[in-house]
Write a protein that holds these residues in place. Structure first.
Motif, short mmCIF file in Angstrom:
data_model
loop_
_atom_site.label_atom_id
_atom_site.label_comp_id
_atom_site.label_asym_id
_atom_site.label_seq_id
_atom_site.Cartn_x
_atom_site.Cartn_y
_atom_site.Cartn_z
N GLU A 86 0.82 -1.20 0.00
CA GLU A 86 0.00 0.00 0.00
C GLU A 86 0.86 1.26 0.00
O GLU A 86 0.56 2.22 -0.71
CB GLU A 86 -0.95 -0.02 1.20
N GLU A 87 1.93 1.25 0.79
CA GLU A 87 2.84 2.41 0.83
C GLU A 87 3.50 2.64 -0.53
O GLU A 87 3.63 3.78 -0.98
CB GLU A 87 3.90 2.22 1.90
N ILE A 94 4.81 1.75 -7.55
CA ILE A 94 4.30 0.62 -8.34
C ILE A 94 3.01 1.06 -9.03
O ILE A 94 2.32 1.97 -8.57
CB ILE A 94 4.05 -0.65 -7.49
N GLN A 95 2.70 0.38 -10.12
CA GLN A 95 1.48 0.67 -10.87
C GLN A 95 0.27 0.04 -10.15
O GLN A 95 0.42 -0.88 -9.34
CB GLN A 95 1.59 0.09 -12.29
N HIS A 96 -0.90 0.53 -10.51
CA HIS A 96 -2.13 0.04 -9.87
C HIS A 96 -2.35 -1.45 -10.14
O HIS A 96 -2.76 -2.19 -9.24
CB HIS A 96 -3.34 0.85 -10.33
N ASP A 97 -2.08 -1.90 -11.38
CA ASP A 97 -2.29 -3.32 -11.68
C ASP A 97 -1.34 -4.21 -10.88
O ASP A 97 -1.71 -5.29 -10.43
CB ASP A 97 -2.18 -3.59 -13.18
N GLU A 100 -2.78 -4.28 -7.32
CA GLU A 100 -3.94 -5.17 -7.22
C GLU A 100 -3.54 -6.64 -7.26
O GLU A 100 -4.08 -7.45 -6.52
CB GLU A 100 -4.95 -4.87 -8.33
N ARG A 101 -2.59 -6.96 -8.15
CA ARG A 101 -2.13 -8.35 -8.25
C ARG A 101 -1.55 -8.81 -6.92
O ARG A 101 -1.89 -9.89 -6.42
CB ARG A 101 -1.13 -8.48 -9.40
N TRP A 102 -0.65 -8.02 -6.34
CA TRP A 102 -0.02 -8.40 -5.08
C TRP A 102 -1.02 -8.36 -3.92
O TRP A 102 -1.05 -9.25 -3.08
CB TRP A 102 1.17 -7.49 -4.78
N HIS A 103 -1.83 -7.32 -3.89
CA HIS A 103 -2.81 -7.17 -2.82
C HIS A 103 -3.81 -8.33 -2.83
O HIS A 103 -4.11 -8.92 -1.79
CB HIS A 103 -3.54 -5.83 -2.96
N ASN A 104 -4.32 -8.65 -4.02
CA ASN A 104 -5.30 -9.75 -4.14
C ASN A 104 -4.68 -11.11 -3.86
O ASN A 104 -5.39 -12.06 -3.53
CB ASN A 104 -5.95 -9.73 -5.52
N GLY A 105 -3.37 -11.22 -3.99
CA GLY A 105 -2.70 -12.47 -3.67
C GLY A 105 -2.41 -12.63 -2.19
O GLY A 105 -2.50 -13.74 -1.64
N ILE A 106 -2.11 -11.53 -1.52
CA ILE A 106 -1.72 -11.59 -0.10
C ILE A 106 -2.92 -11.45 0.83
O ILE A 106 -2.96 -12.08 1.89
CB ILE A 106 -0.67 -10.51 0.21
#
Length: 124
Positions: A86-87, A94-97, A100-106
């Protein structure tokens, strides 16, 4: 449990015999209680059972505490990863995609560890 017209009937289903061998739970409990009332055990055997049970409970409690600590650490680690992602996204590193990829995985993993901690605390 079998439900018939708003009533519940509790049964034990035998996993060894045929699939149709169901035993009424209330009747089974009464029969077991009756059999236990007729039994007498030597004091030495009772002491042995008690001692072994206490040892098993101690082992189980230690394993439970260890698992709880492990899940708490894993929950904190995934939480830190989420904060880091998030930071990085907020500071445009980092780009939004990618975010989202990392956030949705973790995030699901973090939820799983959080749920595990809650369950272990409740059951412990």
């Amino acid at each position: 449990m079998l439900q018939v017209k708003g009533k519940y009937y509790y049964y034990y289903k035998c996993s060894i015999a045929s699939a149709h061998n169901n035993i009424n739970a209330e009747k089974a409990h009464k029969q077991l209680s009756g059999a236990l009332e007729l039994m007498s055990l030597p004091e030495k055997l009772i002491s042995s059972i008690k001692e072994k049970s206490e040892i098993e409970m101690e082992i189980t409690l230690k394993e439970h505490k260890t698992l709880l600590k492990q899940r708490q650490i894993e929950y904190e680690q995934t939480g830190q990863k989420l904060l880091s992602i998030e930071e990085k996204w907020i500071s445009n590193r980092i780009q939004h995609d990618t975010y989202e990829r990392w956030h949705n995985g973790i995030r699901p993993t973090n939820y799983m560890f959080d749920f595990s901690v809650i369950i272990l605390k409740f059951c412990g």
